[in-house]
Design a protein around this motif. Structure first.
Motif, PDB file in Angstrom:
ATOM      1  N   ILE A  88       2.675 -11.331 -36.413  1.00  0.00           N
ATOM      2  CA  ILE A  88       3.619 -11.070 -35.329  1.00  0.00           C
ATOM      3  C   ILE A  88       3.133  -9.853 -34.537  1.00  0.00           C
ATOM      4  O   ILE A  88       2.749  -8.835 -35.094  1.00  0.00           O
ATOM      5  CB  ILE A  88       5.030 -10.833 -35.899  1.00  0.00           C
ATOM      6  N   GLY A  89       3.119 -10.011 -33.231  1.00  0.00           N
ATOM      7  CA  GLY A  89       2.609  -8.958 -32.355  1.00  0.00           C
ATOM      8  C   GLY A  89       1.208  -9.205 -31.835  1.00  0.00           C
ATOM      9  O   GLY A  89       0.789  -8.540 -30.878  1.00  0.00           O
ATOM     10  N   ASP A  90       0.475 -10.128 -32.467  1.00  0.00           N
ATOM     11  CA  ASP A  90      -0.867 -10.458 -31.968  1.00  0.00           C
ATOM     12  C   ASP A  90      -0.777 -11.028 -30.553  1.00  0.00           C
ATOM     13  O   ASP A  90       0.127 -11.813 -30.234  1.00  0.00           O
ATOM     14  CB  ASP A  90      -1.543 -11.498 -32.864  1.00  0.00           C
ATOM     15  N   LYS A  91      -1.717 -10.642 -29.698  1.00  0.00           N
ATOM     16  CA  LYS A  91      -1.837 -11.221 -28.372  1.00  0.00           C
ATOM     17  C   LYS A  91      -2.850 -12.357 -28.441  1.00  0.00           C
ATOM     18  O   LYS A  91      -3.947 -12.191 -29.000  1.00  0.00           O
ATOM     19  CB  LYS A  91      -2.294 -10.180 -27.352  1.00  0.00           C
ATOM     20  N   VAL A  92      -2.497 -13.504 -27.861  1.00  0.00           N
ATOM     21  CA  VAL A  92      -3.348 -14.684 -28.010  1.00  0.00           C
ATOM     22  C   VAL A  92      -3.483 -15.445 -26.693  1.00  0.00           C
ATOM     23  O   VAL A  92      -2.571 -15.459 -25.862  1.00  0.00           O
ATOM     24  CB  VAL A  92      -2.799 -15.648 -29.087  1.00  0.00           C
ATOM     25  N   VAL A  93      -4.647 -16.059 -26.538  1.00  0.00           N
ATOM     26  CA  VAL A  93      -4.887 -17.029 -25.473  1.00  0.00           C
ATOM     27  C   VAL A  93      -4.751 -18.405 -26.089  1.00  0.00           C
ATOM     28  O   VAL A  93      -5.271 -18.671 -27.185  1.00  0.00           O
ATOM     29  CB  VAL A  93      -6.298 -16.860 -24.870  1.00  0.00           C
ATOM     30  N   ALA A  94      -4.043 -19.300 -25.400  1.00  0.00           N
ATOM     31  CA  ALA A  94      -3.823 -20.646 -25.932  1.00  0.00           C
ATOM     32  C   ALA A  94      -3.694 -21.624 -24.777  1.00  0.00           C
ATOM     33  O   ALA A  94      -3.907 -21.281 -23.612  1.00  0.00           O
ATOM     34  CB  ALA A  94      -2.578 -20.670 -26.824  1.00  0.00           C
ATOM     35  N   ASP A 113      -7.840  -8.571 -27.204  1.00  0.00           N
ATOM     36  CA  ASP A 113      -7.522  -7.150 -27.189  1.00  0.00           C
ATOM     37  C   ASP A 113      -7.009  -6.772 -25.803  1.00  0.00           C
ATOM     38  O   ASP A 113      -7.789  -6.657 -24.859  1.00  0.00           O
ATOM     39  CB  ASP A 113      -8.768  -6.349 -27.544  1.00  0.00           C
ATOM     40  N   ALA A 114      -5.701  -6.598 -25.685  1.00  0.00           N
ATOM     41  CA  ALA A 114      -5.115  -6.249 -24.389  1.00  0.00           C
ATOM     42  C   ALA A 114      -5.363  -4.796 -24.021  1.00  0.00           C
ATOM     43  O   ALA A 114      -5.023  -4.367 -22.913  1.00  0.00           O
ATOM     44  CB  ALA A 114      -3.615  -6.540 -24.397  1.00  0.00           C
ATOM     45  N   GLY A 115      -5.973  -4.017 -24.921  1.00  0.00           N
ATOM     46  CA  GLY A 115      -6.322  -2.646 -24.591  1.00  0.00           C
ATOM     47  C   GLY A 115      -7.650  -2.543 -23.865  1.00  0.00           C
ATOM     48  O   GLY A 115      -7.931  -1.562 -23.197  1.00  0.00           O
ATOM     49  N   LYS A 116      -8.475  -3.572 -23.988  1.00  0.00           N
ATOM     50  CA  LYS A 116      -9.794  -3.573 -23.358  1.00  0.00           C
ATOM     51  C   LYS A 116      -9.677  -3.938 -21.884  1.00  0.00           C
ATOM     52  O   LYS A 116     -10.229  -3.262 -21.014  1.00  0.00           O
ATOM     53  CB  LYS A 116     -10.718  -4.556 -24.080  1.00  0.00           C
ATOM     54  N   VAL A 117      -8.979  -5.030 -21.620  1.00  0.00           N
ATOM     55  CA  VAL A 117      -8.701  -5.452 -20.243  1.00  0.00           C
ATOM     56  C   VAL A 117      -7.250  -5.919 -20.202  1.00  0.00           C
ATOM     57  O   VAL A 117      -6.676  -6.265 -21.236  1.00  0.00           O
ATOM     58  CB  VAL A 117      -9.642  -6.586 -19.765  1.00  0.00           C
ATOM     59  N   PRO A 118      -6.598  -5.937 -19.043  1.00  0.00           N
ATOM     60  CA  PRO A 118      -5.221  -6.420 -18.969  1.00  0.00           C
ATOM     61  C   PRO A 118      -5.088  -7.830 -19.533  1.00  0.00           C
ATOM     62  O   PRO A 118      -5.985  -8.665 -19.382  1.00  0.00           O
ATOM     63  CB  PRO A 118      -4.925  -6.384 -17.467  1.00  0.00           C
ATOM     64  N   LEU A 119      -3.967  -8.104 -20.173  1.00  0.00           N
ATOM     65  CA  LEU A 119      -3.784  -9.371 -20.873  1.00  0.00           C
ATOM     66  C   LEU A 119      -4.032 -10.569 -19.971  1.00  0.00           C
ATOM     67  O   LEU A 119      -4.709 -11.537 -20.364  1.00  0.00           O
ATOM     68  CB  LEU A 119      -2.362  -9.429 -21.455  1.00  0.00           C
ATOM     69  N   GLN A 120      -3.509 -10.536 -18.743  1.00  0.00           N
ATOM     70  CA  GLN A 120      -3.637 -11.706 -17.878  1.00  0.00           C
ATOM     71  C   GLN A 120      -5.075 -11.974 -17.441  1.00  0.00           C
ATOM     72  O   GLN A 120      -5.413 -13.084 -17.019  1.00  0.00           O
ATOM     73  CB  GLN A 120      -2.725 -11.577 -16.651  1.00  0.00           C
ATOM     74  N   ALA A 121      -5.953 -10.967 -17.566  1.00  0.00           N
ATOM     75  CA  ALA A 121      -7.354 -11.176 -17.188  1.00  0.00           C
ATOM     76  C   ALA A 121      -8.037 -12.191 -18.093  1.00  0.00           C
ATOM     77  O   ALA A 121      -9.059 -12.781 -17.710  1.00  0.00           O
ATOM     78  CB  ALA A 121      -8.115  -9.854 -17.218  1.00  0.00           C
ATOM     79  N   TYR A 122      -7.468 -12.415 -19.286  1.00  0.00           N
ATOM     80  CA  TYR A 122      -8.033 -13.421 -20.182  1.00  0.00           C
ATOM     81  C   TYR A 122      -7.760 -14.845 -19.700  1.00  0.00           C
ATOM     82  O   TYR A 122      -8.291 -15.804 -20.264  1.00  0.00           O
ATOM     83  CB  TYR A 122      -7.500 -13.220 -21.601  1.00  0.00           C
ATOM     84  N   LEU A 123      -6.945 -14.979 -18.675  1.00  0.00           N
ATOM     85  CA  LEU A 123      -6.777 -16.280 -18.013  1.00  0.00           C
ATOM     86  C   LEU A 123      -7.626 -16.371 -16.751  1.00  0.00           C
ATOM     87  O   LEU A 123      -7.636 -17.403 -16.082  1.00  0.00           O
ATOM     88  CB  LEU A 123      -5.307 -16.504 -17.635  1.00  0.00           C
ATOM     89  N   GLY A 124      -8.305 -15.287 -16.416  1.00  0.00           N
ATOM     90  CA  GLY A 124      -9.067 -15.245 -15.172  1.00  0.00           C
ATOM     91  C   GLY A 124     -10.506 -14.866 -15.410  1.00  0.00           C
ATOM     92  O   GLY A 124     -11.287 -15.617 -15.978  1.00  0.00           O
ATOM     93  N   VAL A 125     -10.849 -13.654 -15.017  1.00  0.00           N
ATOM     94  CA  VAL A 125     -12.248 -13.238 -15.007  1.00  0.00           C
ATOM     95  C   VAL A 125     -12.840 -13.127 -16.418  1.00  0.00           C
ATOM     96  O   VAL A 125     -14.054 -13.238 -16.592  1.00  0.00           O
ATOM     97  CB  VAL A 125     -12.384 -11.905 -14.241  1.00  0.00           C
ATOM     98  N   VAL A 126     -12.022 -12.929 -17.443  1.00  0.00           N
ATOM     99  CA  VAL A 126     -12.505 -12.895 -18.820  1.00  0.00           C
ATOM    100  C   VAL A 126     -11.976 -14.114 -19.578  1.00  0.00           C
ATOM    101  O   VAL A 126     -11.743 -14.077 -20.786  1.00  0.00           O
ATOM    102  CB  VAL A 126     -12.102 -11.585 -19.529  1.00  0.00           C
TER     103      VAL A 126
END
Length: 332
Positions: A88-94, A113-126
């Motif tokens: 619980i608390g893990d940030k995930v892409v799915a 890791d939402a501390g490395k780049v903003p969370l929503q960037a994992y749906l975009g540039v990362v």
């Protein structure tokens, strides 16, 4: 929370997609079984490829089922877990689609890791768009320093990354985008050498002026007249990576008048689906994340608020109304 909302595909479009093709529903949160994880989504992505999923017919993946959640990528937080791999608390892409919550056995989910780049960037540039840019550039176009690279939809999530990555390789980069504001952004903020505004009505002439030495490689997101203009400027043994043909996604014809360049200039033209090349994702995502964290890879987002506005955001995307990556924020 005992219920959540989702948007389903209510009907298949005939011609242009409309808001009536979607329906907002409230559903029960299911009880978790052993090994399952419950995620509360924070952002979802809408992307041009989703338009093809609304149609019946043969494609690279099955059509979205009627009366089921519209498919697509999400990022969120684990809020319930019967799976030791996720806390619980893990940030995930799915891939929970257009929904406020999702349940998974963990397959296809990736902790980030939402501390490395903003969370929503994992749906975009990362994420998928960034990997699409990375793969098309490195594995198909393979540009050399000093070569001229053309990128269509240059201000979008994929195109903006392609151009910046090509500049880092020492290429001359020319974008194609719709409107002066987007072209100014591509040149002044992203560092492209030039950008052609296809809405100005002089696409062929303006592209010729911007590519005096011809074109060595193209990243194609649009098709139709935009691709045709690039074909007319190709140098011998040029490479074209085709990742999207948005000009025809609503059923419009997309004729090509300069297809003979494929033969005359001995071109390599290759379409690709980045999800079929997962072996490259660890390397690509690591490089993209490092570049974003260091400020060497810039990105821009358009964010719609609330799930109910996802259809409007998606339909606007198909008309080029977004600027950069189009997202929907689900939690205020």
């Amino acid at each position: 929370m005992t219920t959540f909302q989702r948007i389903v595909l209510a009907s298949r479009p005939t011609g242009e997609a409309t808001p009536e093709n979607f329906r907002l529903e409230t559903v029960e949160v299911p009880a978790l079984k052993d090994g399952e994880v419950l995620v509360r989504n924070e952002y979802l992505t809408v992307d041009p490829y989703m338009r093809s999923l609304m149609n019946e017919g043969k494609s690279y993946r099955p059509p979205a089922p009627l009366n089921a959640t519209m498919p697509g990528g999400t990022v969120g937080e684990v809020v319930g877990s019967n799976n030791p791999a996720f806390a619980i608390g893990d940030k995930v892409v799915a891939q929970f689609g257009w929904a406020e919550m999702g349940v998974s056995d963990g397959s296809g989910m990736r902790k980030v890791d939402a501390g490395k780049v903003p969370l929503q960037a994992y749906l975009g540039v990362v994420g998928m768009p960034g990997m699409t840019a990375w793969y098309g550039l490195n594995q198909i176009m393979a540009p050399q320093p000093g070569e001229t690279v053309v990128v269509s939809a240059a201000s979008g999530a994929v195109g903006s990354a392609v151009g910046q990555l090509a500049k880092l390789k020492g290429c001359r980069v020319v974008g194609i985008a719709g409107g002066r504001e987007k072209c100014d952004y591509v040149v002044n903020e992203l560092g492209f050498d030039a950008c052609v505004d296809y809405k100005a009505g002089k696409l062929a002439a303006d592209l010729a002026a911007a590519t005096p030495d011809g074109i060595d490689a193209v990243f194609e997101n649009v098709g139709g007249a935009v691709l045709d203009a690039s074909l007319a400027r190709m140098n011998p043994f040029g490479r074209i990576a085709v990742c999207g043909l948005i000009a025809g996604y609503q059923g419009e014809p997309v004729p090509l008048h300069h297809f003979s360049a494929v033969l005359v200039m001995r071109l390599t033209v290759r379409g690709f689906i980045v999800g079929e090349h997962m072996e490259f994702w660890p390397q690509g995502l690591d490089e993209l994340g490092t570049l974003v964290a260091s400020g060497k890879l810039k990105y821009r987002e358009t964010i719609a608020q609330d799930l109910a506005n996802a259809p409007a955001a998606f339909l606007g995307l198909l008309k080029g109304q977004n600027f950069g990556k189009q997202l929907v924020k689900l939690r205020r």
